[in-house]
Design a protein around this motif. Structure first.
Motif, PDB file in Angstrom:
ATOM      1  N   VAL A  48      95.675 -42.728  42.883  1.00  0.00           N
ATOM      2  CA  VAL A  48      94.270 -42.334  43.010  1.00  0.00           C
ATOM      3  C   VAL A  48      94.126 -41.444  44.236  1.00  0.00           C
ATOM      4  O   VAL A  48      94.851 -41.598  45.208  1.00  0.00           O
ATOM      5  N   HIS A  49      93.197 -40.536  44.147  1.00  0.00           N
ATOM      6  CA  HIS A  49      93.015 -39.561  45.224  1.00  0.00           C
ATOM      7  C   HIS A  49      91.854 -39.978  46.114  1.00  0.00           C
ATOM      8  O   HIS A  49      90.871 -39.255  46.264  1.00  0.00           O
ATOM      9  N   GLY A  50      91.960 -41.154  46.659  1.00  0.00           N
ATOM     10  CA  GLY A  50      90.953 -41.640  47.588  1.00  0.00           C
ATOM     11  C   GLY A  50      89.849 -42.437  46.905  1.00  0.00           C
ATOM     12  O   GLY A  50      89.830 -42.623  45.682  1.00  0.00           O
ATOM     13  N   LEU A  51      88.924 -42.894  47.716  1.00  0.00           N
ATOM     14  CA  LEU A  51      87.833 -43.741  47.240  1.00  0.00           C
ATOM     15  C   LEU A  51      86.913 -43.028  46.252  1.00  0.00           C
ATOM     16  O   LEU A  51      86.518 -43.641  45.249  1.00  0.00           O
ATOM     17  N   PRO A  52      86.554 -41.756  46.449  1.00  0.00           N
ATOM     18  CA  PRO A  52      85.711 -41.090  45.450  1.00  0.00           C
ATOM     19  C   PRO A  52      86.350 -41.057  44.052  1.00  0.00           C
ATOM     20  O   PRO A  52      85.664 -41.251  43.048  1.00  0.00           O
ATOM     21  N   ASP A  53      87.641 -40.846  44.001  1.00  0.00           N
ATOM     22  CA  ASP A  53      88.359 -40.856  42.720  1.00  0.00           C
ATOM     23  C   ASP A  53      88.320 -42.254  42.106  1.00  0.00           C
ATOM     24  O   ASP A  53      88.106 -42.419  40.903  1.00  0.00           O
ATOM     25  N   LEU A  54      88.493 -43.266  42.930  1.00  0.00           N
ATOM     26  CA  LEU A  54      88.445 -44.644  42.444  1.00  0.00           C
ATOM     27  C   LEU A  54      87.041 -44.982  41.937  1.00  0.00           C
ATOM     28  O   LEU A  54      86.894 -45.612  40.896  1.00  0.00           O
ATOM     29  N   TYR A  55      86.002 -44.542  42.654  1.00  0.00           N
ATOM     30  CA  TYR A  55      84.622 -44.755  42.183  1.00  0.00           C
ATOM     31  C   TYR A  55      84.406 -44.111  40.814  1.00  0.00           C
ATOM     32  O   TYR A  55      83.762 -44.689  39.945  1.00  0.00           O
ATOM     33  N   ALA A  56      84.926 -42.913  40.641  1.00  0.00           N
ATOM     34  CA  ALA A  56      84.792 -42.233  39.343  1.00  0.00           C
ATOM     35  C   ALA A  56      85.507 -43.018  38.247  1.00  0.00           C
ATOM     36  O   ALA A  56      84.994 -43.157  37.134  1.00  0.00           O
ATOM     37  N   GLU A  57      86.661 -43.532  38.556  1.00  0.00           N
ATOM     38  CA  GLU A  57      87.406 -44.338  37.573  1.00  0.00           C
ATOM     39  C   GLU A  57      86.648 -45.624  37.242  1.00  0.00           C
ATOM     40  O   GLU A  57      86.617 -46.050  36.094  1.00  0.00           O
ATOM     41  N   LEU A  58      86.033 -46.229  38.244  1.00  0.00           N
ATOM     42  CA  LEU A  58      85.243 -47.443  38.004  1.00  0.00           C
ATOM     43  C   LEU A  58      84.014 -47.130  37.154  1.00  0.00           C
ATOM     44  O   LEU A  58      83.652 -47.910  36.262  1.00  0.00           O
ATOM     45  N   ALA A  59      83.378 -46.001  37.421  1.00  0.00           N
ATOM     46  CA  ALA A  59      82.221 -45.591  36.614  1.00  0.00           C
ATOM     47  C   ALA A  59      82.642 -45.362  35.164  1.00  0.00           C
ATOM     48  O   ALA A  59      81.958 -45.801  34.234  1.00  0.00           O
ATOM     49  N   ALA A 103      78.368 -48.892  39.638  1.00  0.00           N
ATOM     50  CA  ALA A 103      79.301 -47.759  39.598  1.00  0.00           C
ATOM     51  C   ALA A 103      78.878 -46.763  38.528  1.00  0.00           C
ATOM     52  O   ALA A 103      78.931 -45.548  38.737  1.00  0.00           O
ATOM     53  N   ILE A 104      78.421 -47.283  37.377  1.00  0.00           N
ATOM     54  CA  ILE A 104      77.944 -46.409  36.307  1.00  0.00           C
ATOM     55  C   ILE A 104      76.784 -45.555  36.805  1.00  0.00           C
ATOM     56  O   ILE A 104      76.699 -44.367  36.503  1.00  0.00           O
ATOM     57  N   LEU A 105      75.905 -46.161  37.569  1.00  0.00           N
ATOM     58  CA  LEU A 105      74.717 -45.446  38.047  1.00  0.00           C
ATOM     59  C   LEU A 105      75.063 -44.324  39.017  1.00  0.00           C
ATOM     60  O   LEU A 105      74.284 -43.394  39.191  1.00  0.00           O
ATOM     61  N   LYS A 106      76.227 -44.401  39.624  1.00  0.00           N
ATOM     62  CA  LYS A 106      76.670 -43.324  40.520  1.00  0.00           C
ATOM     63  C   LYS A 106      77.338 -42.185  39.756  1.00  0.00           C
ATOM     64  O   LYS A 106      77.608 -41.144  40.303  1.00  0.00           O
ATOM     65  N   SER A 107      77.587 -42.398  38.456  1.00  0.00           N
ATOM     66  CA  SER A 107      78.387 -41.449  37.691  1.00  0.00           C
ATOM     67  C   SER A 107      77.795 -40.051  37.542  1.00  0.00           C
ATOM     68  O   SER A 107      78.557 -39.090  37.464  1.00  0.00           O
ATOM     69  N   PRO A 108      76.451 -39.864  37.490  1.00  0.00           N
ATOM     70  CA  PRO A 108      75.961 -38.492  37.332  1.00  0.00           C
ATOM     71  C   PRO A 108      76.404 -37.530  38.436  1.00  0.00           C
ATOM     72  O   PRO A 108      76.496 -36.336  38.213  1.00  0.00           O
ATOM     73  N   GLU A 109      76.708 -38.063  39.611  1.00  0.00           N
ATOM     74  CA  GLU A 109      77.142 -37.195  40.696  1.00  0.00           C
ATOM     75  C   GLU A 109      78.646 -36.903  40.663  1.00  0.00           C
ATOM     76  O   GLU A 109      79.153 -36.173  41.501  1.00  0.00           O
ATOM     77  N   MET A 110      79.324 -37.464  39.673  1.00  0.00           N
ATOM     78  CA  MET A 110      80.776 -37.304  39.580  1.00  0.00           C
ATOM     79  C   MET A 110      81.158 -36.430  38.390  1.00  0.00           C
ATOM     80  O   MET A 110      80.591 -36.564  37.317  1.00  0.00           O
ATOM     81  N   GLN A 111      82.096 -35.565  38.592  1.00  0.00           N
ATOM     82  CA  GLN A 111      82.635 -34.740  37.517  1.00  0.00           C
ATOM     83  C   GLN A 111      83.902 -35.422  37.006  1.00  0.00           C
ATOM     84  O   GLN A 111      84.943 -35.373  37.653  1.00  0.00           O
ATOM     85  N   HIS A 112      83.790 -36.088  35.876  1.00  0.00           N
ATOM     86  CA  HIS A 112      84.922 -36.846  35.360  1.00  0.00           C
ATOM     87  C   HIS A 112      84.814 -36.878  33.838  1.00  0.00           C
ATOM     88  O   HIS A 112      83.818 -37.337  33.289  1.00  0.00           O
TER      89      HIS A 112
END
Length: 188
Positions: A48-59, A103-112
């Motif tokens: 994983v490429h840091g915590l933001p990447d992990l957050y995206a994976e969790l979302a 985590a899902i609710l944070k997903s709109p700010e993530m490009q994944h």
């Protein structure tokens, strides 16, 4: 502490999903996760490429799990019965996995791409349920957005502790679903 000799992205994300329910999403750190996995923190960066990447994976994982649960809830049901089943499952998911839901609710700010794919699957389930009503595509999307907004609003207020009154919260949720179905002209 569990030690994994063969660490991969799936093991990391699934372990993180369990861990966030214990420590909360906001308190999740790669150090916590590495300790849980029985590895040193730098080992995680191979996957994983840091915590933001992990957050995206969790979302993405949360969205996939929610999609699977609402799809199962809708199987064999149509129209209003399917919407009721989905609404109940949505709330059950948010109550069972509150941190994964966050985590899902944070997903709109993530490009994944996995997040987008999982969200599209949920929307497709809802579109199929609304198909017999022959709404235009635009109208169907408006109704889906409204439904999701109401469900999320109720779940969020409940999770925050706003429903302390003596009246039955289950009954309130059922009445909300019924009023949504009435508004959507989907009542049985």
């Amino acid at each position: 502490m569990t030690s994994f000799h063969r660490l991969d992205r799936t093991i990391i994300v699934n372990t993180a999903a369990r861990l966030v329910e214990e420590v909360t999403l906001d308190r999740l750190t790669l150090n916590h996760l590495a300790k849980r996995l029985g590895v040193k923190t730098p080992s995680l960066y191979n996957h994983v490429h840091g915590l933001p990447d992990l957050y995206a994976e969790l979302a993405a994982l949360g969205m996939q799990r929610l999609g699977t649960q609402i799809a199962r809830a809708a199987i064999g049901k149509s129209c209003a019965d399917a919407i009721r089943a989905i609404a109940r499952e949505y709330r059950t998911f948010a109550r069972t996995y509150p941190e994964l839901y966050k985590a899902i609710l944070k997903s709109p700010e993530m490009q994944h791409s996995a997040i987008t794919e999982a969200e599209n699957e949920i929307v497709q389930i809802l579109l199929q349920i609304l198909e017999p009503y022959r709404y235009s595509e635009e109208e169907a999307f408006h109704r889906i957005r409204g439904l999701r907004s109401l469900l999320h609003g109720f779940v969020s207020l409940e999770e925050a502790g706003f429903f302390r009154e003596p009246w039955d919260v289950e009954k309130s949720y059922e009445k909300l679903i019924t009023s949504v179905l009435d508004t959507m002209n989907l009542s049985p």
